[in-house]
Design a protein around this motif. Structure first.
Motif, PDB file in Angstrom:
ATOM      1  N   ARG A  25       0.822  -1.209   0.000  1.00  0.00           N
ATOM      2  CA  ARG A  25       0.000   0.000   0.000  1.00  0.00           C
ATOM      3  C   ARG A  25       0.856   1.259   0.000  1.00  0.00           C
ATOM      4  O   ARG A  25       0.417   2.308  -0.496  1.00  0.00           O
TER       5      ARG A  25
ATOM      6  N   ALA B 222       1.690   1.631  -3.540  1.00  0.00           N
ATOM      7  CA  ALA B 222       0.515   2.092  -4.273  1.00  0.00           C
ATOM      8  C   ALA B 222       0.172   3.542  -3.973  1.00  0.00           C
ATOM      9  O   ALA B 222      -0.549   4.184  -4.730  1.00  0.00           O
ATOM     10  N   GLY B 223       0.652   4.043  -2.840  1.00  0.00           N
ATOM     11  CA  GLY B 223       0.300   5.405  -2.456  1.00  0.00           C
ATOM     12  C   GLY B 223      -0.985   5.455  -1.656  1.00  0.00           C
ATOM     13  O   GLY B 223      -1.520   6.531  -1.403  1.00  0.00           O
ATOM     14  N   LEU B 224      -1.509   4.294  -1.254  1.00  0.00           N
ATOM     15  CA  LEU B 224      -2.736   4.283  -0.448  1.00  0.00           C
ATOM     16  C   LEU B 224      -2.428   4.619   1.004  1.00  0.00           C
ATOM     17  O   LEU B 224      -3.308   4.988   1.758  1.00  0.00           O
ATOM     18  N   GLU B 225      -1.173   4.467   1.379  1.00  0.00           N
ATOM     19  CA  GLU B 225      -0.700   4.956   2.671  1.00  0.00           C
ATOM     20  C   GLU B 225       0.553   5.783   2.390  1.00  0.00           C
ATOM     21  O   GLU B 225       1.232   5.552   1.388  1.00  0.00           O
TER      22      GLU B 225
ATOM     23  N   ASN C 209       5.133  13.332  -2.874  1.00  0.00           N
ATOM     24  CA  ASN C 209       4.229  12.207  -2.688  1.00  0.00           C
ATOM     25  C   ASN C 209       3.192  12.236  -3.799  1.00  0.00           C
ATOM     26  O   ASN C 209       2.239  12.999  -3.747  1.00  0.00           O
ATOM     27  N   VAL C 210       3.402  11.415  -4.825  1.00  0.00           N
ATOM     28  CA  VAL C 210       2.470  11.384  -5.948  1.00  0.00           C
ATOM     29  C   VAL C 210       1.213  10.634  -5.503  1.00  0.00           C
ATOM     30  O   VAL C 210       1.295   9.578  -4.874  1.00  0.00           O
ATOM     31  N   GLN C 211       0.059  11.203  -5.822  1.00  0.00           N
ATOM     32  CA  GLN C 211      -1.187  10.560  -5.413  1.00  0.00           C
ATOM     33  C   GLN C 211      -1.399   9.238  -6.145  1.00  0.00           C
ATOM     34  O   GLN C 211      -0.936   9.059  -7.273  1.00  0.00           O
ATOM     35  N   SER C 212      -2.140   8.348  -5.494  1.00  0.00           N
ATOM     36  CA  SER C 212      -2.347   6.996  -6.026  1.00  0.00           C
ATOM     37  C   SER C 212      -2.786   6.999  -7.486  1.00  0.00           C
ATOM     38  O   SER C 212      -2.268   6.242  -8.304  1.00  0.00           O
ATOM     39  N   HIS C 213      -3.767   7.837  -7.788  1.00  0.00           N
ATOM     40  CA  HIS C 213      -4.328   7.755  -9.139  1.00  0.00           C
ATOM     41  C   HIS C 213      -3.397   8.331 -10.192  1.00  0.00           C
ATOM     42  O   HIS C 213      -3.657   8.208 -11.386  1.00  0.00           O
ATOM     43  N   LYS C 214      -2.324   8.953  -9.744  1.00  0.00           N
ATOM     44  CA  LYS C 214      -1.363   9.456 -10.728  1.00  0.00           C
ATOM     45  C   LYS C 214      -0.139   8.563 -10.842  1.00  0.00           C
ATOM     46  O   LYS C 214       0.780   8.865 -11.594  1.00  0.00           O
ATOM     47  N   ARG C 215      -0.113   7.477 -10.095  1.00  0.00           N
ATOM     48  CA  ARG C 215       0.996   6.529 -10.211  1.00  0.00           C
ATOM     49  C   ARG C 215       0.658   5.533 -11.311  1.00  0.00           C
ATOM     50  O   ARG C 215      -0.485   5.109 -11.431  1.00  0.00           O
ATOM     51  N   ASP C 216       1.665   5.147 -12.051  1.00  0.00           N
ATOM     52  CA  ASP C 216       1.429   4.209 -13.156  1.00  0.00           C
ATOM     53  C   ASP C 216       1.481   2.778 -12.607  1.00  0.00           C
ATOM     54  O   ASP C 216       2.320   1.979 -12.989  1.00  0.00           O
ATOM     55  N   ILE C 217       0.565   2.497 -11.684  1.00  0.00           N
ATOM     56  CA  ILE C 217       0.567   1.227 -10.967  1.00  0.00           C
ATOM     57  C   ILE C 217      -0.866   0.702 -10.897  1.00  0.00           C
ATOM     58  O   ILE C 217      -1.786   1.450 -10.580  1.00  0.00           O
TER      59      ILE C 217
ATOM     60  N   MET D  55      -3.506  -2.432  -9.327  1.00  0.00           N
ATOM     61  CA  MET D  55      -3.512  -3.251  -8.113  1.00  0.00           C
ATOM     62  C   MET D  55      -4.719  -4.177  -8.082  1.00  0.00           C
ATOM     63  O   MET D  55      -5.809  -3.800  -8.478  1.00  0.00           O
TER      64      MET D  55
ATOM     65  N   MET E 157       3.501  15.914 -12.744  1.00  0.00           N
ATOM     66  CA  MET E 157       3.276  14.634 -12.075  1.00  0.00           C
ATOM     67  C   MET E 157       3.586  14.747 -10.595  1.00  0.00           C
ATOM     68  O   MET E 157       3.093  14.003  -9.785  1.00  0.00           O
TER      69      MET E 157
ATOM     70  N   ALA F 239       3.145  16.123  -7.067  1.00  0.00           N
ATOM     71  CA  ALA F 239       2.099  16.812  -6.319  1.00  0.00           C
ATOM     72  C   ALA F 239       2.362  16.547  -4.861  1.00  0.00           C
ATOM     73  O   ALA F 239       2.644  15.429  -4.465  1.00  0.00           O
TER      74      ALA F 239
ATOM     75  N   ALA G 246       0.948  15.641  -2.216  1.00  0.00           N
ATOM     76  CA  ALA G 246      -0.344  15.117  -1.786  1.00  0.00           C
ATOM     77  C   ALA G 246      -0.625  15.253  -0.296  1.00  0.00           C
ATOM     78  O   ALA G 246      -1.726  15.596   0.076  1.00  0.00           O
ATOM     79  N   PRO G 247       0.361  14.951   0.569  1.00  0.00           N
ATOM     80  CA  PRO G 247       0.002  15.005   1.983  1.00  0.00           C
ATOM     81  C   PRO G 247      -0.520  16.377   2.367  1.00  0.00           C
ATOM     82  O   PRO G 247      -1.508  16.486   3.063  1.00  0.00           O
TER      83      PRO G 247
ATOM     84  N   ARG H 145      -9.156   4.269  -7.107  1.00  0.00           N
ATOM     85  CA  ARG H 145      -7.981   5.149  -7.136  1.00  0.00           C
ATOM     86  C   ARG H 145      -6.839   4.479  -7.876  1.00  0.00           C
ATOM     87  O   ARG H 145      -6.110   5.116  -8.634  1.00  0.00           O
ATOM     88  N   MET H 146      -6.697   3.149  -7.664  1.00  0.00           N
ATOM     89  CA  MET H 146      -5.633   2.432  -8.353  1.00  0.00           C
ATOM     90  C   MET H 146      -5.965   2.215  -9.828  1.00  0.00           C
ATOM     91  O   MET H 146      -5.149   1.691 -10.572  1.00  0.00           O
TER      92      MET H 146
ATOM     93  N   GLY I 124      -6.674   4.795 -11.529  1.00  0.00           N
ATOM     94  CA  GLY I 124      -6.355   6.104 -12.069  1.00  0.00           C
ATOM     95  C   GLY I 124      -7.456   7.128 -11.911  1.00  0.00           C
ATOM     96  O   GLY I 124      -7.432   8.166 -12.570  1.00  0.00           O
ATOM     97  N   ALA I 125      -8.448   6.852 -11.048  1.00  0.00           N
ATOM     98  CA  ALA I 125      -9.535   7.808 -10.871  1.00  0.00           C
ATOM     99  C   ALA I 125      -9.178   8.820  -9.780  1.00  0.00           C
ATOM    100  O   ALA I 125      -8.786   8.438  -8.688  1.00  0.00           O
TER     101      ALA I 125
END
Ligand SMILES: Nc1ncnc2c1ncn2[C@@H]1O[C@H](COP(=O)(O)OP(=O)(O)O)[C@@H](O)[C@H]1O
Ligand SMILES: [Mg+2]
Lengths: 368, 573
Positions: A52, A55-58, A80-88, A90, B1, B3, B5-6, B476-477, B479-480
């Motif tokens: 996680r 994935a950026g979920l944590e 810290n790139v947000q989850s939805h902007k990572r090319d990953i 899951m 790309m 950001a 985020a925190p 979110r995973m 890409g949303a």
């Protein structure tokens, strides 16, 4: 950091609440392009947390995470790139199939979210992904009417359709029944090889890990304890924990008597043993490790004069078709041996047990 | 790309948390605060100068207070006990046995929700009143006993009617837990050689204890704050409970100036109660959820065979519908068709007329009250649905600050009587007169928004806790972005539950009497206050006709609510 690493996780740490134990500590791994990389360890050791974090979920508390040329997280630089902007992509343990969408809509969702391609092309790609997982004829099925195995396939299709650089899978097989799990595991293996996808896979099942993985990271209490290919981890573990976690094994106390260039001699309660390639100094106490399937059982008559060969009596035997598990007594010591059923002994038989020097290992004592 | 985020996420969460705190502070905390301040003002107006403790001493040293409190407690305990027993028995029969026509009963079980408690009270005075009560007349004739056989105008009469009024809610709270005890546990118990009765006593009941306790607590609190049935049945017979006492202080004080200060002082009681109860309920709620999580989504266990017991079971369910729906409705319908109040008797069939109903449609006040009612219900329902969704989303899914306090504030109005909330809002808007809502329907909307928020946020919390967070994480995973996750995943999954909350609040806002009766002025008469007015001014036949039309609207809303909650799986109130 190796040049070929696609994903690199450097000294990442995560603590969920002030004062609680760290869920992940000082975690460093590199995952190569096209690799099937597995995080293995007992429940609660921090595998999901590690995934996680990638994935950026944590958000990690410390460290750096990089995917190809992109820095995803850097505590020092505040990136810290947000989850939805990572090319990953899951796949989740619960599959997380959206119940208000059809199968096809589920698989289309990532492409729509990323805003890639035109509508016709998206549908073609989604269909191709469904085809790959064997769900071609289910695209209009409501996702609430799927079996566990089918949901699993939808989740997989949804992860591969977006062709992300990296695919993360968190215990994807743990909710399936045994027969289906074996089948899905084989399919997953083939799928990953066909797609050449880079996969980070989480499981607590060592068989699954060894059958699927190019490399395994073994974790315990939030820390990485061993890293290597399955063969190395199984045959040459670095710790008693690693030895036991990857499969059934004996651990006996042993004292190193002499060390030579090719191996050494250790003293155990059932006799002296030759062991290949030991890096230990004489006089110290260690643990002798040998797996039951490496113990050879021979008739007493075959008095092949050799080192590492002991007379023993069969105390019990358990027949399970393909294999037989013996419990044998050497003096007061018990040893297990697992053999094929090609030759069998009965309870009470006196036999010779041979412990091949190449399969005996010495492990440090401390965490026995 | 790149950001940060925190930082952005933090800021967003702080803003959301702050906004919610502000709204809840305005809806819930400000009115209570003003009540407390009013308790210490010479004339009970929050912003007049001067401080006095006279109201507090008056209110709490009142020699009648112990009786008032013990009467209120007896009423609440009696009514909640009756409601829980009825609800539990119904839940067991309809969810767990092979009772005949279960489908029919299950579909019909929410019908009593369409009967406003106020009308249930009125109807029971028609059925069990001392002189014209048709049951009394019948029972006296059969038994030969002279005089009223049973008297509805008594504490037990009030308890009986309130118990009937609360029973449908008790059933709705208990149906899911009773029905969901996993078959695995049942089968394991059966394989341990336990018979059906032993299984029910040793496995089911202990597993259900948290759910039953939570239900009993909610019913008890509802009994403490309820106004309509004590007003209809208790006030004429001089049986006063706290809510009707407060109403009396505001409307009929002996020396004619409303005793606002004492109302403020009495609010301490409820605020104290609130603090204790909310803490207790949250505890029980958490435990109940743990049990639910353990039972999981097993298959339904095979129904318990009733055998010969099915006759008393069917008789019980029929009696339940008779007492909660059929008899009250018949009594109201009969009364609404009479030119003047009279007993129910075949001799009077010749008198029946639809003139009261025609008058209802010809009466400009009635038409405007209907429109007001619908407006109020629509606005309150929308406000609660949106606010409850936001509260549940924030409390369950964010990591922002103040989640616990926001959750608590959303639950707090549960223990505040509607009449007291009404009083508080009068203070607020007489004081802050730059917001001219006093005497309009808006002030009623605000009262309802606060009153029904606990229900809404609890229902939404329930749905939210059933939705696996991985559903959102998977989006979110994929890409949303967060806004897309909200729009495409959360909102559609919540729509049925939000619909159910909306319709529930809509129905309750239509039928509730307590807040509107405190807040009524010339321009914000709603159906319930109109009906109350006719009833109190001795025109029961007109009141009954209005009641019939209110029931018609409520029946439609109730059916809609049931359909929506079926789809959303959010039937647990
Ligand atoms: N959201 C969370 N909040 C608090 N603690 C958590 C959370 N998620 C996991 N943990 C704790 O962190 C540790 C590692 O958990 P996890 O990564 O889920 O382990 P694994 O996947 O290896 O079973 C456990 O002790 C777990 O209790
Ligand atoms: Mg895990």
């Amino acid at each position: 950091m190796s040049e070929a690493a696609l994903l690199s996780v450097e000294r990442v740490a995560k603590r969920y609440a002030e004062g609680s134990a760290a869920a992940v500590e000082d975690m460093t791994i590199d995952v190569r392009e096209g690799e099937f990389f597995t995080l293995l360890g007992p429940s609660g050791c921090g595998k999901s947390t590690t995934l996680r974090l990638v994935a950026g979920l944590e958000s990690p508390d410390a460290g750096r995470i990089r995917l190809a040329q992109t820095v995803l997280f850097d505590a020092a630089k505040g990136v810290n790139v947000q989850s939805h902007k990572r090319d990953i992509a899951m796949v989740f343990q619960s599959y997380a199939i959206w119940p208000h969408m059809s199968v096809l809509e589920n698989v289309l969702f990532p492409l729509e979210s990323l805003g890639r391609y035109g509508r016709a092309e998206r549908i073609a790609l989604a269909r191709a992904a469904l085809d790959r997982v064997g769900l071609a004829q289910f695209e209009h099925r409501s996702s609430t009417l799927l079996s566990g195995g089918q949901q699993q396939r939808v989740a997989l299709a949804r992860a591969i359709v977006r062709q992300a650089r990296l695919v993360l899978l968190d215990e994807p097989l743990s909710n399936l029944d045994t027969a289906l799990r074996d089948q899905m595991r084989d399919e997953l293996f083939v799928l990953q090889k066909q797609l050449g996808a880079t996969v980070v896979y989480v499981t607590h099942d060592q068989d699954e890990a060894m059958q699927l993985s190019d490399r395994i990271a073994l974790m315990r209490s939030g820390k990485l304890v061993d890293l290597g290919d399955p063969r190395r981890l199984y045959l040459e573990p670095r710790s008693a924990f690693g030895a036991k976690f990857l499969g059934r094994t004996h651990l006996h106390r042993a004292k190193v008597r002499e060390v030579s260039g090719t191996g050494s001699v250790v003293q155990t309660t059932f006799g002296d043993l030759m062991i290949d390639g030991v890096r230990a100094s004489a006089g110290i106490d260690m643990l002798l490790m040998i797996r039951p399937e490496h113990v050879e059982v021979e008739p007493q008559s075959s008095t092949r004069p050799s080192a590492n060969s002991f007379e023993a009596r069969i105390v019990s035997m358990r027949f399970s078709g393909r294999t037989v598990l013996y419990e044998a007594a050497i003096g007061g010591e018990r040893l297990e041996a697992l053999t094929t059923s090609s030759r069998m002994f009965e309870q009470g038989d006196v036999v010779r047990l041979h412990l091949p020097s190449s399969r005996c290992r010495l492990l440090p004592l401390e965490d026995a | 790309m790149k950001a940060s985020a925190p930082a952005t996420r933090r800021a967003g969460e702080w803003a959301a948390g702050g906004a919610l705190l502000l709204v809840l502070g305005y809806l819930v905390v400000l009115p209570l605060l003003i009540l407390v301040v009013a308790a210490f003002r010479p004339h009970g107006f929050p912003f007049e100068p001067g401080v006095t403790f006279a109201h507090v001493t008056n209110a709490f040293l009142d020699p009648g207070l112990p009786r008032l409190i013990s009467g209120t407690l007896t009423f609440a305990i009696g009514a909640s006990a009756l409601a829980v027993m009825l609800g539990l028995l119904l839940a067991f029969l309809l969810e767990r046995t092979d009772m005949p026509w279960r489908g029919v009963w299950r579909a019909a079980v929410v019908l009593p929700m369409a009967m406003p408690p106020m009308l249930l009270g009125i109807a029971w005075t028609l059925l069990l009143g001392p002189r014209i009560g048709v049951f009394n007349v019948m029972l006296s004739e059969w038994t030969g006993v002279r005089g009223p056989f049973l008297n509805i105008y008594s504490l037990s009469g009030m308890i009986f009617v309130e118990g009937l009024a609360l029973a449908p809610s008790a059933y709705l709270m208990l149906a899911a837990p009773v029905g969901n005890i996993g078959s695995a546990m049942q089968e394991a118990a059966a394989m341990s050689a336990a018979g059906p009765l032993r299984r029910w006593l040793k496995i089911d009941l202990p597993l259900l204890t948290p759910a039953i306790a939570a239900c009993a607590l909610v019913m008890f609190v509802a009994g403490l704050v309820v106004f309509d049935i004590p007003a209809i049945i208790g006030v004429p017979s001089k049986i006063i409970v706290l809510s009707t006492h407060i109403y009396g202080l505001a409307h009929n004080p002996p020396e004619s100036l409303p005793r606002y200060g004492e109302i403020g002082a009495l609010s301490f009681l409820f605020i104290g109660l609130l603090v204790g109860l909310v803490a207790l309920y949250q505890r029980l709620g958490a435990r109940a959820q743990r049990y639910v999580a353990i039972t999981g989504r097993g298959w339904r266990s095979s129904p318990v065979p009733l055998r010969a017991w099915k006759y008393p079971a069917v008789a019980f369910v029929i009696l339940y519908f008779l007492l909660t729906v059929a008899a009250p409705f018949a009594a109201l319908l009969w009364t609404s068709l009479l030119p003047y109040q009279a007993r129910i008797s075949p001799d009077l069939i010749g008198l029946l007329t639809v003139s009261n109903h025609l008058a209802f449609f010809g009466n400009a006040r009635a038409i405007s009250a209907t429109i007001h009612s619908l407006e109020v219900a629509l606005l309150a329902a929308s406000a609660v649905a949106v606010l409850a969704f936001l509260v549940a989303a924030y409390v369950n899914r964010s990591r922002g600050p103040g989640r616990r306090i926001i959750d608590l504030l959303a639950a707090a109005p549960l223990a505040i009587p509607g009449v007291m909330m009404g009083m508080a809002l009068i203070f607020v808007y007489l004081t802050f007169d730059w917001l001219p809502v006093y005497g309009t329907i808006w002030i009623i909307v605000l009262a309802f928004a606060a009153e029904y928020l606990p229900f809404g946020s609890r229902a939404m919390n329930g749905v939210m806790s059933q939705l696996h967070p991985e559903l959102e994480e998977a989006a979110r995973m994929s890409g949303a972005a967060p806004s897309r996750v909200l729009r495409k995943i959360l909102l559609p999954l919540f729509l049925p539950a939000a619909m159910a909350v909306w319709l529930w609040v809509f129905a309750h806002a239509l039928r509730a009497l307590s807040a509107p009766v405190m807040l009524q002025g010339r321009d914000n008469i709603v159906l319930s206050t109109l009906l109350w007015g006719y009833w109190n001014s001795g025109e029961p036949t007109i009141a009954a006709a209005i009641g019939i039309w209110l029931i018609v609207i409520l029946t439609l809303a109730t059916i809609g609510w049931r359909l929506a909650s079926r789809r959303g799986g959010a039937a647990h109130v």
